[in-house]
Each structure stands twice: as C-alpha cells, then as structure tokens.
Write an enzyme that holds these catalytic residues in place. Sequence first.
Site, PDB file in Angstrom:
ATOM      1  N   GLN A   1       7.830 -15.780  11.630  1.00 32.57           N
ATOM      2  CA  GLN A   1       7.455 -14.695  12.544  1.00 32.57           C
ATOM      3  C   GLN A   1       5.977 -14.781  12.959  1.00 32.57           C
ATOM      4  OE1 GLN A   1       8.545 -11.554   9.561  1.00 32.57           O
ATOM      5  NE2 GLN A   1       6.769 -10.481  10.393  1.00 32.57           N
TER       6      GLN A   1
ATOM      7  N   VAL B   1       2.234   6.250   7.400  1.00 34.11           N
ATOM      8  CA  VAL B   1       1.351   6.815   6.369  1.00 34.11           C
ATOM      9  C   VAL B   1      -0.084   6.443   6.760  1.00 34.11           C
ATOM     10  CG1 VAL B   1       0.747   6.801   3.915  1.00 34.11           C
ATOM     11  CG2 VAL B   1       3.151   6.622   4.615  1.00 34.11           C
TER      12      VAL B   1
ATOM     13  N   HIS C   1       0.853  -1.186   0.000  1.00 33.20           N
ATOM     14  CA  HIS C   1       0.000   0.000   0.000  1.00 33.20           C
ATOM     15  C   HIS C   1       0.892   1.241   0.000  1.00 33.20           C
ATOM     16  CE1 HIS C   1       1.124   0.041   4.205  1.00 33.20           C
ATOM     17  NE2 HIS C   1       0.569  -1.138   4.384  1.00 33.20           N
TER      18      HIS C   1
ATOM     19  N   LYS D   1       5.409   2.587  11.767  1.00 32.87           N
ATOM     20  CA  LYS D   1       4.175   1.968  12.270  1.00 32.87           C
ATOM     21  C   LYS D   1       4.517   0.746  13.124  1.00 32.87           C
ATOM     22  CE  LYS D   1      -0.008  -0.191  11.022  1.00 32.87           C
ATOM     23  NZ  LYS D   1       0.576  -1.510  10.813  1.00 32.87           N
TER      24      LYS D   1
ATOM     25  N   HIS E   1       4.130   1.265   2.121  1.00 28.12           N
ATOM     26  CA  HIS E   1       5.293   0.609   1.498  1.00 28.12           C
ATOM     27  C   HIS E   1       5.845   1.467   0.356  1.00 28.12           C
ATOM     28  CE1 HIS E   1       2.851  -2.982   2.905  1.00 28.12           C
ATOM     29  NE2 HIS E   1       4.007  -3.193   3.495  1.00 28.12           N
TER      30      HIS E   1
HETATM   31  O1  PAF Z   1       7.237  -5.401   8.700  1.00 28.85           O
HETATM   32  C1  PAF Z   1       7.114  -6.410   7.985  1.00 28.85           C
HETATM   33  O2  PAF Z   1       6.338  -6.418   7.011  1.00 28.85           O
HETATM   34  C2  PAF Z   1       7.898  -7.669   8.326  1.00 28.85           C
HETATM   35  O3  PAF Z   1       7.998  -7.846   9.706  1.00 28.85           O
HETATM   36  C3  PAF Z   1       9.283  -7.703   7.664  1.00 28.85           C
HETATM   37  C4  PAF Z   1      10.176  -6.584   8.171  1.00 28.85           C
HETATM   38  C5  PAF Z   1       9.131  -7.593   6.165  1.00 28.85           C
HETATM   39  C6  PAF Z   1       9.970  -9.030   7.985  1.00 28.85           C
HETATM   40  O4  PAF Z   1       9.246 -10.113   7.507  1.00 28.85           O
END
Ligand code: PAF
EC number: 6.3.2.1
Length: 282
Positions: A62, A177, A35, A150, A38
């Site tokens: 994660q 943003v 979006h 964010k 990014h």
């Molecule tokens: O912020 C994110 O979208 C994720 O945590 C990242 C930094 C791309 C790592 O997977």
Amino acid sequence: MLTVATTPEQAKQVISEWKAQGLTVGLVPTMGYLHEGHESLIKRAVAENDRVMVSVFVNPIQFAPGEDLETYPRDFEADKRLIEGAGATLVFHPEPADLYFPDACTYVNVEGITAELCGKTRPTHFRGVCTVVNKLMNISQADRAYFGQKDAQQLAVIRRMVRDLNMNVQVVGCPIVREEDGLAKSSRNTYLSAEERTAALVLSRAVAEGQRLMEAGERSAATVLGAMKQLIEAEPLARIDYVEMVSWDDIKPVETVDGPVLVAMAVYIGKTRLIDNFIFGE
Ligand code: PAF
C-alpha cells in the site's frame, strides 16, 4: 495471555479453535506503533466479540516508491503491551514474505470510490489496502472488523468491497481520537518536530471551522472549503495536498450539500503528510 502468530497458518489454527467453540471474532487491522486511537478500536472489538485478533503489519503493497515504508515507526514490544492491556488475545505479526506469495498475482481493486481524495495522489494505495484487508478477513474469519474514521475514505472503500464481494463480515467505523489540543492521533505524528507539531494544529482548526460553518447552515462546498483552505494557507509550514467535500456514500465531489458528506483533507506539515476530516449529515 497474548498469543503471537507470525504466519497465516498459526493464526488460522487459533481461529479455528475459537470457531469450533462457536465464538465470535473481531478483527482490528493495524500497521502497529499503536496509540489511543487503535486502543479504542481494540476495546470496542473486545466489547462486541468473544475473541479479538489484532494484526500488526506494515503492508508494503500500500506504499508507493518514495513513500515512508522504510521509516514507518515500529515498536512491537510496546504494541503487544497495548494490545494485551486492551483485552485482545491474538496478535498476528507476519513478515511480508509470510503473507505474500512471491508469485502472487491476485489483487483486490475497488474502482470509482477510490478515484478522489487520497486515491488521486496515491493511485495504488487502496489496491494494497483492500488486498491485505481481504487477506486478513479471510485468515481471521472475522464476524466484525474495526476501522477508524480518521481514514474515512479507507473506511468507505472497505465497506464497498465487503458489500460488492458479499463478504460475511460487518465493517464497524469508529470515531477519530484526538490529542487534547485537537490533533488527530496518528502514528505519523511522531515524524513532527516541536515546531511542526504546533503547525499541525491547523488541520483540526480547519475541521472545526468547516463544522462551524455547516452547523450554522452553510451548504456551499466552495464557501466551506474556501474558509478551510484560507486558514491552512495562513500556516507557513503547511502545504495542501487536497481539501475536498465529497458524498459520504460514494466519495464523489459535491457542490451543494443535500445529503451526508465527507469533508476531508491531506496536508503536508514539512515533509509529513497528515490527514483529517469530518462527516456532516450522517
Ligand atoms: O489503516 C491502516 O493502518 C492500514 O491501511 C490497514 C487497514 C491496517 C491496512 O494495512
């Protein structure tokens, strides 16, 4: 033209050609479904580096069991259009099996600074983030890497990892943003129904209230957080995960403000967990 690399070897090949020409490299790590938040990171990276690699990878390590790994939104065709439009020339889009060895036994664990906020309710999250970001920094040989404020705790944790491990990359934090009505842009906003989308505005309203109190001179964390929580609790669809004030450099709870602080929250709107924050006194 945009090159798509799906393996670390393919990405390294492109990067080594850039490095051989003495070009600087910016890295924008993402999980896709891009979006304007990014886009602002990519544009900044393009302005500050000769070449930019954007990674689009929903990083399984994660996510904890029961989180939204399977349902995390994906649209790689739209992502490629946004990345190319923003001026990056390499996108790294591996499958988990391309990036993680089946018998991998090395992880990056940043301690202390990961104990509060999101680290409390997502205890394995930052280990997964730091491991993948470390791998992406190694693959891209980035001079600079770009992260949104964010995910403020993530930004602080990655800065600490880079410092502690003497990594040769500059971490660049970029402002949040927001939608016109204040909601912080997030790929997860797509989970919200129309009613929840309206209810979600309670996060940015709480941010604005906290900022207003602190700009007016309030220095007691309990008073600031109390006012923010009261506002959120008045919204029937909202359920607080946390609303906290911590020191910005080491993410430790603060009672009275006497240096830069991060005021951060995670709030469930229905089943969707949203985060928002502000930094005061930086
Ligand atoms: O912020 C994110 O979208 C994720 O945590 C990242 C930094 C791309 C790592 O997977």
